[in-house]
Design an enzyme around this catalytic site. Structure first.
Site, PDB file in Angstrom:
ATOM      1  CE  LYS A 281      41.139  53.479  45.207  1.00 52.57           C
ATOM      2  NZ  LYS A 281      41.767  53.511  43.857  1.00 52.57           N
ATOM      3  CD  GLU A 366      41.777  48.943  28.918  1.00 55.53           C
ATOM      4  OE1 GLU A 366      41.967  48.749  30.127  1.00 55.53           O
ATOM      5  OE2 GLU A 366      40.651  49.291  28.453  1.00 55.53           O
ATOM      6  NE  ARG A 394      38.023  46.224  28.676  1.00 55.77           N
ATOM      7  CZ  ARG A 394      37.529  47.047  29.596  1.00 55.77           C
ATOM      8  NH1 ARG A 394      38.271  47.435  30.605  1.00 55.77           N
ATOM      9  NH2 ARG A 394      36.300  47.491  29.514  1.00 55.77           N
TER      10      ARG A 394
END
Length: 629
Positions: A281, A366, A394
């Site tokens: 990244k 979640e 969610r």
């Protein structure tokens, strides 16, 4: 821009020679740093997938072969290679989106920027291709962070049965989501990262057998036995292959030729394949490579040379929460913190630093976060679940059936509630109040400033028999809005006498500002007074359930105006009107808020104006309702 400026379609990428790939990758990285530093956006993730995206477009034929990006914030390189090279208004109204967008290009498939969905999309597309007799491939690009989401594993369970469907899963493994990826899957991938030698060794052994001229049957039986013996020792990819999905890798995600070979093998296989690519990244941009807090995952306007912000942001809502939750943690040893791969963005890093054994990052999961919190509450703790408001959507079933049904004392802290703007439709946290109002026993606070946020958090964690929610917007905290008086939980923040000029007794209007819209409500009250209308402005911190005193105030005025930064249909204003009607209070009401619609990316200010949520709009609507225009 050299090579990049001549690319309009993926076939232009395929027309280049392998030797030109490093130059193209370097141009793309330079373009990204220069462009995103001027506009803001997701910089680190895109710098990490440059070679991977190039290789995808050289091996597969988009849009005939559907390429699905999980989350989608890493699709900037894909945009550049599919004809979108004007990044001057990235994430601004009229400019290109920060996520895939079907309105922009036929090469974009999935617009939803919530994680862990790409494999289910890819499974559905592959099944449709089979039913329709199409021979096209489907490619899903998913990060190791998104693989921590349960939905990804539900999809893998089904994909494993897709024996004859052309589906390629590319695992973009950089060891991070917003923060370092955690959990058992992360540990497994970490093991795989250390076994680069497996594929290389087998390649060497195969080439050696060919050159040796050893008898075919004996040689290949020996090689097969060697592979079987080494598999679990050197390359424990069995977790994927035991599912029935072929595994290729790990492969260097910054070596275009190696990626093309791996993707070419996967394409030729004709069945579900996982290609495991190791990427970095922020690759190629020193400030991002050296960043350990993932500040370059998404950036505002920065100096490209240093990565430092051009303008320091003001003290924000998240910072207030971060400070107050630590104070609460010192006072309350039963308070624990839970988040879903967003430790730094939601402000829980200081809590983790002070209370590492009381902080739980569950990955992009979640649903698990919420039900796990219910279990913690049952066992005597008070969990604080901190997520972006849009991501609580969610886990609604878990809030309803695992927390509320069991009267669990769990506090939900919703960052970036209301209008977030530049990230587009899937990131606006506008659904929470209308959605959560139907949860029995749930109490929701919408603080208007720093003191009310701190007070709301302290009150929320004191509730041990029901879910509590504290929601606040993105960005800087405005000036304090002190209460003139408090009427049993309803703060009166403004009283405006009618200006002289109109004959007769002034009409009386109650203006209700929900959360961050308190300032707008005050401006509305002042403007109404200038038009000869008496105005009372209130800003209740706890808005669900609707305070009884707020209902009572409705009956003492000639008109009620509510302003909220959530969906207006089913929102706080709707709830207030319903409660007033149940008590026989027929005072007319005007409700301002967001429509039930998906809002395109734009600044918060633009959305507020476009959706008629300004003080001027509220004033006009109130005067019209009073027949004073």
């Amino acid at each position: 821009m050299g090579l990049l400026s001549d690319i309009r379609l993926p076939e232009d990428v395929r027309a280049l020679t392998p030797g030109q790939m490093p130059e193209l990758a370097e141009e793309i990285r330079r373009f990204l740093v220069e462009s995103v530093s001027r506009t803001g956006g997701h910089l680190g993730p895109n710098l990490g997938v440059v070679e991977l995206t190039i290789a995808l477009h050289r091996v597969f034929d988009s849009p005939r072969d559907a390429i699905v990006f999980d989350t989608g914030h890493q699709s900037y390189v894909h945009k550049l290679l599919t004809g979108r090279q004007d990044f001057s208004d990235l994430r601004k109204r009229g400019g290109i989106s920060g996520y895939p967008s079907r309105a922009e290009s036929e090469h974009d498939v999935v617009e939803n920027s919530h994680a862990s969905t790409a494999l289910s999309w890819a499974d559905g597309i592959a099944k449709a291709n089979q039913v329709r007799g199409k021979d096209d491939h489907v490619v899903a690009v998913i990060g190791d962070g998104a693989l921590t989401g349960g939905m990804a594993w539900e999809a893998l369970n089904n994909i494993a049965e897709s024996r004859d469907r052309k589906l390629v899963i590319v695992v973009n493994d950089n060891g991070r989501s917003y923060s370092p990826t955690i959990g058992g899957l992360a540990n497994h991938l970490d093991t795989l990262r250390t076994t680069h030698g497996y594929e290389a060794f087998l390649g060497w052994a195969t080439r050696t057998l060919h050159r040796s001229g050893a008898p075919g049957r004996f040689a290949w039986r020996w090689l097969h036995g060697l592979k079987k013996g080494l598999k679990d020792v050197v390359a424990p990819q069995g977790m994927f292959e035991d599912l029935g999905i072929k595994y290729i890798g790990p492969v260097d995600g910054h070596d275009t030729e190696a990626l093309e070979r791996a993707l070419g093998r996967a394409k030729a296989f004709g069945r579900p394949v996982i290609v495991h690519a190791i990427t970095e990244k922020g690759r190629g941009y020193k400030p991002a490579e050296e960043d350990i807090a993932d500040r370059f995952h998404a950036v505002g306007v920065i100096h490209p040379e240093t990565g430092l912000p051009v303008a320091q942001s003001r003290f924000g809502w998240t910072k207030v929460f971060a400070d107050e939750i630590v104070r609460i943690g010192r006072r309350r040893p039963d308070v624990v913190a839970i988040t879903a791969a967003m430790l730094h963005p939601v402000g829980l890093a200081p809590f983790q630093e002070e209370f590492p054994d009381r902080t739980f990052d569950v990955g992009i999961a979640e649903q698990h976060a919420v039900t796990s919190a219910a279990g913690m509450a049952y066992a005597g703790l008070h969990p604080v679940v901190a997520v972006y408001a849009t991501f609580l959507n969610r886990a609604f079933d878990q809030v309803l059936m695992d927390v509320a049904l069991h009267k669990a004392g769990v506090t939900f802290v919703l960052d970036r509630a209301g209008i977030t703007g530049d990230d587009g439709a899937s990131h606006n946290g506008m659904w929470d109040m209308a959605m959560l109002r139907i949860v029995p026993g749930l109490r929701l606070a919408a603080p208007r400033d720093e003191p009310t946020l701190r007070e709301a958090l302290r009150a929320a964690v004191d509730v041990d028999d029901a879910p509590t929610v504290v929601r606040y917007p993105k960005g800087a905290v405005g000036d304090d809005v002190p209460a003139l008086e408090s009427l049993d939980g309803v703060d009166v923040v403004g009283r405006f006498e009618a200006a002289a000029g109109r004959a007769g007794t002034p009409r009386r209007v109650l203006v209700v500002g929900v959360g961050s819209m308190a300032g707008c409500a005050l401006e509305t009250g002042e403007a109404l007074a200038a038009h000869g209308v008496e105005a009372t402005v209130v800003a209740p911190t706890w808005v669900l359930p609707v305070p009884e005193n707020l209902v009572k105030l409705c009956g003492e005025h000639d008109l009620v105006v509510t302003v909220e930064d959530g969906v207006v249909d089913g929102g706080v204003g709707d709830m207030l009107a319903q409660r007033a009607g149940e008590q026989g209070i027929g005072t007319p009401q005007v409700h301002l808020g967001l429509p039930v619609a998906f809002l395109d990316h734009a600044s918060r200010d633009h959305i507020v104006r476009a959706q008629r949520m300004t003080a001027a709009d509220a004033t006009r609507d109130a005067l019209a309702a009073l027949a004073l225009l």
